[in-house]
Design an enzyme around this catalytic site. Structure first.
Site, PDB file in Angstrom:
ATOM      1  N   LYS A  54      -0.765  11.792   5.420  1.00  0.00           N
ATOM      2  CA  LYS A  54      -0.563  10.720   6.412  1.00  0.00           C
ATOM      3  C   LYS A  54       0.133   9.526   5.756  1.00  0.00           C
ATOM      4  O   LYS A  54       1.101   8.978   6.281  1.00  0.00           O
ATOM      5  CB  LYS A  54      -1.936  10.323   6.981  1.00  0.00           C
ATOM      6  CG  LYS A  54      -1.954   9.269   8.038  1.00  0.00           C
ATOM      7  CD  LYS A  54      -2.359   7.889   7.604  1.00  0.00           C
ATOM      8  CE  LYS A  54      -3.669   7.705   6.930  1.00  0.00           C
ATOM      9  NZ  LYS A  54      -3.989   6.319   6.592  1.00  0.00           N
ATOM     10  N   LYS A 103       0.841  -1.209   0.000  1.00  0.00           N
ATOM     11  CA  LYS A 103       0.000   0.000   0.000  1.00  0.00           C
ATOM     12  C   LYS A 103       0.879   1.262   0.000  1.00  0.00           C
ATOM     13  O   LYS A 103       0.571   2.250  -0.683  1.00  0.00           O
ATOM     14  CB  LYS A 103      -0.924  -0.010   1.224  1.00  0.00           C
ATOM     15  CG  LYS A 103      -1.776   1.237   1.410  1.00  0.00           C
ATOM     16  CD  LYS A 103      -2.854   1.401   0.346  1.00  0.00           C
ATOM     17  CE  LYS A 103      -3.634   2.695   0.578  1.00  0.00           C
ATOM     18  NZ  LYS A 103      -4.648   2.958  -0.445  1.00  0.00           N
TER      19      LYS A 103
HETATM   20  P1  NAD Z   1     -12.864   8.044   8.084  1.00  0.00           P
HETATM   21  O1  NAD Z   1     -12.237   9.083   8.934  1.00  0.00           O
HETATM   22  O2  NAD Z   1     -14.032   8.416   7.231  1.00  0.00           O
HETATM   23  O3  NAD Z   1     -13.320   6.780   8.989  1.00  0.00           O
HETATM   24  C1  NAD Z   1     -12.660   6.359  10.144  1.00  0.00           C
HETATM   25  C2  NAD Z   1     -13.725   6.011  11.190  1.00  0.00           C
HETATM   26  O4  NAD Z   1     -13.066   5.497  12.354  1.00  0.00           O
HETATM   27  C3  NAD Z   1     -14.541   7.231  11.633  1.00  0.00           C
HETATM   28  O5  NAD Z   1     -15.926   6.951  11.494  1.00  0.00           O
HETATM   29  C4  NAD Z   1     -14.145   7.423  13.092  1.00  0.00           C
HETATM   30  O6  NAD Z   1     -15.204   7.920  13.902  1.00  0.00           O
HETATM   31  C5  NAD Z   1     -13.749   6.010  13.488  1.00  0.00           C
HETATM   32  N1  NAD Z   1     -12.835   5.942  14.630  1.00  0.00           N
HETATM   33  C6  NAD Z   1     -11.750   6.714  14.874  1.00  0.00           C
HETATM   34  N2  NAD Z   1     -11.137   6.311  16.017  1.00  0.00           N
HETATM   35  C7  NAD Z   1     -11.876   5.273  16.499  1.00  0.00           C
HETATM   36  C8  NAD Z   1     -11.756   4.441  17.638  1.00  0.00           C
HETATM   37  N3  NAD Z   1     -10.756   4.587  18.509  1.00  0.00           N
HETATM   38  N4  NAD Z   1     -12.692   3.473  17.817  1.00  0.00           N
HETATM   39  C9  NAD Z   1     -13.699   3.308  16.922  1.00  0.00           C
HETATM   40  N5  NAD Z   1     -13.869   4.075  15.824  1.00  0.00           N
HETATM   41  C10 NAD Z   1     -12.956   5.046  15.617  1.00  0.00           C
HETATM   42  O7  NAD Z   1     -11.675   7.430   7.184  1.00  0.00           O
HETATM   43  P2  NAD Z   1     -11.808   6.540   5.858  1.00  0.00           P
HETATM   44  O8  NAD Z   1     -11.736   7.433   4.646  1.00  0.00           O
HETATM   45  O9  NAD Z   1     -12.928   5.569   5.998  1.00  0.00           O
HETATM   46  O10 NAD Z   1     -10.396   5.783   5.890  1.00  0.00           O
HETATM   47  C11 NAD Z   1     -10.146   4.680   6.748  1.00  0.00           C
HETATM   48  C12 NAD Z   1      -8.788   4.089   6.378  1.00  0.00           C
HETATM   49  O11 NAD Z   1      -8.816   3.660   5.004  1.00  0.00           O
HETATM   50  C13 NAD Z   1      -7.623   5.099   6.474  1.00  0.00           C
HETATM   51  O12 NAD Z   1      -6.495   4.441   6.965  1.00  0.00           O
HETATM   52  C14 NAD Z   1      -7.432   5.554   5.027  1.00  0.00           C
HETATM   53  O13 NAD Z   1      -6.104   5.975   4.770  1.00  0.00           O
HETATM   54  C15 NAD Z   1      -7.763   4.284   4.278  1.00  0.00           C
HETATM   55  N6  NAD Z   1      -8.233   4.481   2.890  1.00  0.00           N
HETATM   56  C16 NAD Z   1      -9.114   5.472   2.592  1.00  0.00           C
HETATM   57  C17 NAD Z   1      -9.532   5.655   1.272  1.00  0.00           C
HETATM   58  C18 NAD Z   1     -10.496   6.755   0.893  1.00  0.00           C
HETATM   59  O14 NAD Z   1     -10.665   7.017  -0.311  1.00  0.00           O
HETATM   60  N7  NAD Z   1     -11.155   7.401   1.838  1.00  0.00           N
HETATM   61  C19 NAD Z   1      -9.048   4.803   0.264  1.00  0.00           C
HETATM   62  C20 NAD Z   1      -8.167   3.776   0.612  1.00  0.00           C
HETATM   63  C21 NAD Z   1      -7.769   3.625   1.928  1.00  0.00           C
END
Ligand code: NAD
Length: 289
Positions: free
Chosen positions: A238, A170
């Site tokens: 990040k 990744k």
């Molecule tokens: P996001 O911020 O929308 O979702 C993260 C969720 O985790 C939030 O709902 C938050 O409330 C929850 N959270 C945070 N701390 C917590 C805890 N201690 N306990 C329980 N819940 C908790 O982020 P996202 O866009 O869904 O991304 C998630 C992961 O996927 C990241 O690592 C990101 O880099 C990766 N990612 C994102 C994308 C994208 O296009 N958004 C694509 C590929 C990978």
């Protein structure tokens, strides 16, 4: 299957909903009540803690922002290692440092819990459509056991090596994507400054050796300066931190990656953190004004 799903954000929310639709029992946990309500609306169940979510689970998926949140959910007193059953399969689909993935796998093994790192590529659209690319690190047997769950979430699912290898792949993905955005931005600036129509120019590039998914999907929106996310600069920043840390740990120098990381950091410093990563174009434009 009984699946615990922790982290129901932009990615985790639709992924959990797809698992419900595929017939699994999904018990979710998120620090946001709004996110939990959305899961219940999609047919899942809401837990009040990680401990409650994982208590009856065969499989636990985490989809959290970064390493500190994964560490809290896995290692914390309310966490997965403390409350998961022996034999539980933990699949961390967040993008975190390879080192975090290895630490999670080692600590899980001590508790009789099996851990895979399985970060994804494909964005929100891929999460909603169940067409993510999933790069998996960990034991090959555990990977086979995870496959029935992963096929609901993605279409390209590849075991790439031992614990941490998924996160390393990744990291490589993110450095390539960031670099291509930077170069497409520079191509647009060059074409426009030279009085050449960027639409015509990039159409030709897209059909030749310079062609890429970034050019296919984003050249028109970049030329029109439309930067609604997509994948936010903040998250790519990040991820570049993860890439740099992984390179340091592996003892290699990645000079172009360093430049790309600084351009993305500049985008953030200039206030574009919540824009799509294609907004790197704004940084390259600003250097030239
Ligand atoms: P996001 O911020 O929308 O979702 C993260 C969720 O985790 C939030 O709902 C938050 O409330 C929850 N959270 C945070 N701390 C917590 C805890 N201690 N306990 C329980 N819940 C908790 O982020 P996202 O866009 O869904 O991304 C998630 C992961 O996927 C990241 O690592 C990101 O880099 C990766 N990612 C994102 C994308 C994208 O296009 N958004 C694509 C590929 C990978």
């Amino acid at each position: 299957m009984n699946i615990a799903f922790v982290g129901l954000g932009i990615m985790g929310g639709p992924m959990a909903a797809n698992l419900v639709r595929a017939g699994h029992t999904v018990v979710g946990y998120d620090v946001s009540d709004e996110r939990l309500d959305a899961l219940v609306g999609a047919g899942g169940k809401a837990a009040e803690s990680v401990a409650e979510a994982v208590a009856q689970a065969d499989t636990a998926i985490t989809m959290l922002p970064d390493s500190p949140q994964v560490e809290e959910v896995v290692f914390g007193p309310d966490g997965l290692l403390e409350h998961g059953r022996r034999g539980l399969l933990h699949i961390d689909m967040s993008t975190v440092r390879p080192e975090t993935a290895r630490r999670v796998a080692q600590a899980a093994a001590v508790k009789g819990i099996r851990a895979l790192d399985a970060p994804v590529s494909g964005g929100e659209r891929g999460a909603v459509d169940g067409t993510l690319s999933v790069m998996v690190g960990g034991d090959p047997g555990d990977f086979e056991d995870a496959r029935p769950v992963l096929v609901v979430l993605g279409t390209t699912i590849v075991h790439v090596g031992p614990a941490g290898a998924g996160q390393t792949v990744k990291a490589a993905n993110q450095l390539v994507v960031g670099g291509i955005y930077g170069l497409v931005a520079e191509a647009i600036v060059l074409l426009e400054a030279s009085g050449v129509d960027p639409e015509a120019g990039l159409d030709v590039l897209a059909g030749g050796l310079a062609g890429s998914r970034v050019l296919d999907l984003k050249r028109h929106s970049m030329i029109r300066r439309r930067f609604a996310p997509g994948f936010r600069i903040d998250l790519h920043h990040k991820d570049m931190g993860i890439v740099i840390a992984a390179a340091r740990e592996a003892g290699v120098a990645l000079p172009l990656t360093g430049v790309v990381a600084q351009l993305i950091a500049a985008a953030r410093a200039q206030g574009y953190g919540s824009l799509d990563h294609s907004a790197l174009l704004k940084v390259v434009e600003r250097i030239n004004r």
